[in-house]
Design an enzyme around this catalytic site. Structure first.
Site, PDB file in Angstrom:
ATOM      1  N   THR A  41      50.093  35.209  58.447  1.00 13.93           N
ATOM      2  CA  THR A  41      50.500  34.636  59.730  1.00 13.93           C
ATOM      3  C   THR A  41      51.935  34.921  60.097  1.00 13.93           C
ATOM      4  O   THR A  41      52.834  34.721  59.281  1.00 13.93           O
ATOM      5  CB  THR A  41      50.382  33.095  59.630  1.00 13.93           C
ATOM      6  OG1 THR A  41      49.054  32.784  59.300  1.00 13.93           O
ATOM      7  CG2 THR A  41      50.786  32.417  60.918  1.00 13.93           C
ATOM      8  N   ARG A  55      36.175  27.689  61.393  1.00 12.07           N
ATOM      9  CA  ARG A  55      37.374  26.978  60.923  1.00 12.07           C
ATOM     10  C   ARG A  55      38.596  27.384  61.775  1.00 12.07           C
ATOM     11  O   ARG A  55      38.817  28.560  62.038  1.00 12.07           O
ATOM     12  CB  ARG A  55      37.629  27.322  59.450  1.00 12.07           C
ATOM     13  CG  ARG A  55      38.865  26.642  58.838  1.00 12.07           C
ATOM     14  CD  ARG A  55      40.099  27.528  58.876  1.00 12.07           C
ATOM     15  NE  ARG A  55      41.236  26.953  58.179  1.00 12.07           N
ATOM     16  CZ  ARG A  55      42.472  27.446  58.246  1.00 12.07           C
ATOM     17  NH1 ARG A  55      42.722  28.502  58.960  1.00 12.07           N
ATOM     18  NH2 ARG A  55      43.456  26.871  57.588  1.00 12.07           N
ATOM     19  N   ASP A 102      46.230  25.585  61.725  1.00 17.02           N
ATOM     20  CA  ASP A 102      47.324  25.012  62.518  1.00 17.02           C
ATOM     21  C   ASP A 102      47.877  25.980  63.555  1.00 17.02           C
ATOM     22  O   ASP A 102      48.446  25.568  64.562  1.00 17.02           O
ATOM     23  CB  ASP A 102      48.473  24.604  61.587  1.00 17.02           C
ATOM     24  CG  ASP A 102      49.002  25.805  60.796  1.00 17.02           C
ATOM     25  OD1 ASP A 102      48.167  26.629  60.342  1.00 17.02           O
ATOM     26  OD2 ASP A 102      50.226  25.934  60.638  1.00 17.02           O
ATOM     27  N   THR A 138      53.730  28.213  58.456  1.00 16.49           N
ATOM     28  CA  THR A 138      52.817  29.148  57.819  1.00 16.49           C
ATOM     29  C   THR A 138      52.277  28.487  56.559  1.00 16.49           C
ATOM     30  O   THR A 138      52.869  27.541  56.048  1.00 16.49           O
ATOM     31  CB  THR A 138      53.540  30.477  57.509  1.00 16.49           C
ATOM     32  OG1 THR A 138      52.615  31.388  56.908  1.00 16.49           O
ATOM     33  CG2 THR A 138      54.717  30.283  56.583  1.00 16.49           C
ATOM     34  N   GLY A 139      51.154  28.992  56.087  1.00 16.49           N
ATOM     35  CA  GLY A 139      50.563  28.407  54.889  1.00 16.49           C
ATOM     36  C   GLY A 139      49.261  27.702  55.213  1.00 16.49           C
ATOM     37  O   GLY A 139      48.610  28.018  56.213  1.00 16.49           O
ATOM     38  N   GLY A 182      46.932  25.598  56.801  1.00 21.41           N
ATOM     39  CA  GLY A 182      47.023  24.920  58.083  1.00 21.41           C
ATOM     40  C   GLY A 182      46.556  23.483  58.071  1.00 21.41           C
ATOM     41  O   GLY A 182      47.068  22.646  58.818  1.00 21.41           O
TER      42      GLY A 182
HETATM   43  C1  SD4 Z   1      46.112  28.936  58.826  1.00 24.37           C
HETATM   44  N1  SD4 Z   1      48.498  28.682  58.828  1.00 24.37           N
HETATM   45  O1  SD4 Z   1      45.171  29.435  59.413  1.00 24.37           O
HETATM   46  C2  SD4 Z   1      47.426  29.648  58.858  1.00 24.37           C
HETATM   47  C3  SD4 Z   1      47.462  30.606  57.740  1.00 24.37           C
HETATM   48  C4  SD4 Z   1      48.820  30.967  57.294  1.00 24.37           C
HETATM   49  O2  SD4 Z   1      50.274  31.826  55.785  1.00 24.37           O
HETATM   50  O3  SD4 Z   1      49.798  30.700  57.931  1.00 24.37           O
HETATM   51  N2  SD4 Z   1      49.019  31.540  56.160  1.00 24.37           N
HETATM   52  O4  SD4 Z   1      46.021  27.902  58.175  1.00 24.37           O
END
Ligand code: SD4
Length: 350
Positions: free
Chosen positions: A210, A238, A241, A261-262, A264
């Protein structure tokens, strides 16, 4: 009465402790402000591939362009990158083999647009911008988002590349649904940070994710953009965030802008980016605000948080930036006249 006094004292002390970083930095900011120092334009974005995105954003910002145009141009770079398997074209698909994209964009006026579970269009961010500018709505999802995109001149494409398809078929063998920690950081190879390497390739080939980008333009206006193919091999339908205003991105032109990021699901639970901006409104520095948002996630469920990555990134109206994450491994790229697209490691909770 005694208890109440005790409680009030304790609350005051802990509030002071919580905002210590913010206040320290607030003093520094006040000193800067008295000297009239504002760093603008400036653009910051998540992960090391944010550097290429920042360059494209800078082309707009250095000419005095609008932050909104800069962030859109910036995040279109990883969206089109065939080596980036978690944004746009060539994103890892969901568990049914479908590449579905989430994106949102927000400007200095509070206008915002978003798409979720969009298929077949590389530049989800530009579709999100079209939602913002051409409809009375904020968010379009799934087939509706695709129909809207096609009606507005976007081309229908196949986003699933042979490499991403191969990764998905590899994943199907076990079908384990596990977030892959720091998949986004090219220096965190799968051998170091994950147990699953779908492409059996070095980390820097597939480890990207992301992009969240926030910018302050020469006129002192803020905007932000966030775009992703979401969690690899997620359940069909699905949504994370990234396309949710307030979770994956938030901009308040009086205060600052934040993105995340991460995983969500964790960010949505604390409405993370909105929280970061509101904390900056209370005087927290960007880093202190991001740290407090990360701390909220830990407070909800420490054991769960230990196994996940979430990173927040923010800038304020003075062009100060900061980030904080759960685990070591999150970094972000900063480009201004003072900082030449430097990569900064986010401080981490664990
Ligand atoms: C999510 N936040 O779909 C995104 C994925 C992401 O680093 O940011 N990964 O949850």
């Amino acid at each position: 009465m005694q208890d109440r006094r005790h409680f009030l004292k304790a609350a005051a002390l802990s509030a002071a402790a919580l905002s210590l970083d913010g206040i320290t930095s607030e003093k520094a900011q006040a000193a800067d402000a008295s000297k009239g120092k504002v760093t603008k334009p400036i653009v910051v974005s998540t992960w090391d591939f944010g550097r290429a995105a920042n360059e494209a954003a800078w082309d707009v910002l250095k000419k005095g362009g609008r932050a909104l145009d800069a962030v859109e141009a910036g995040v279109r770079v990883p969206e089109a990158d065939p080596n980036n398997h978690t944004v746009g074209y060539s994103g890892f698909p969901d568990r049914d083999g479908r590449v579905t994209l989430d994106a949102c964009i927000m400007d200095e006026l509070g206008n915002c647009g978003s798409v979720a579970a969009l298929e077949h269009v590389t530049h989800a961010i530009s579709v999100a911008r079209a939602v913002m500018e051409k409809t009375p709505h904020v968010m379009l999802v799934g087939d509706g988002a695709l129909q809207f995109a096609l009606a507005n001149g976007f081309k229908k494409e196949n986003l699933l590349t042979p490499e991403s398809e191969k990764a998905w078929r590899e994943w199907l063998k076990k079908s384990e649904y596990k977030p892959i920690m720091n998949i986004e950081n090219s220096s965190y190879g799968p051998d170091k940070a994950t147990t699953f390497n779908p492409l059996k390739l070095p980390g820097n080939v597939y480890n990207h994710d992301t992009i969240g980008m926030v910018a302050l333009d020469a006129n002192g206006n803020l905007s932000g953009a966030c775009t992703t193919s979401g969690m690899a091999f997620k359940l069909h339908g699905r949504v994370g965030d990234s396309p949710i205003i307030g979770a994956g991105l938030y901009v308040d032109n009086e205060v600052g802008a934040a993105t995340s990021t991460g995983v969500g699901e964790e960010v949505i639970r604390v409405v993370g980016s909105f929280l970061v901006v509101e904390l900056m409104r209370q005087g927290y520095s960007p880093e202190a605000a991001c740290k407090e948002a990360v701390t909220r996630i830990v407070k909800k469920n420490k054991e769960r948080a230990k196994g996940l990555q979430v990173g927040f990134l923010a800038i304020n109206k003075k062009g100060e930036h900061g980030a904080y994450c759960l685990q070591k491994g999150f970094n972000y790229a900063v480009l201004s006249e003072k900082e030449s697209n430097v990569l900064i490691d986010g401080k981490h909770y664990f």
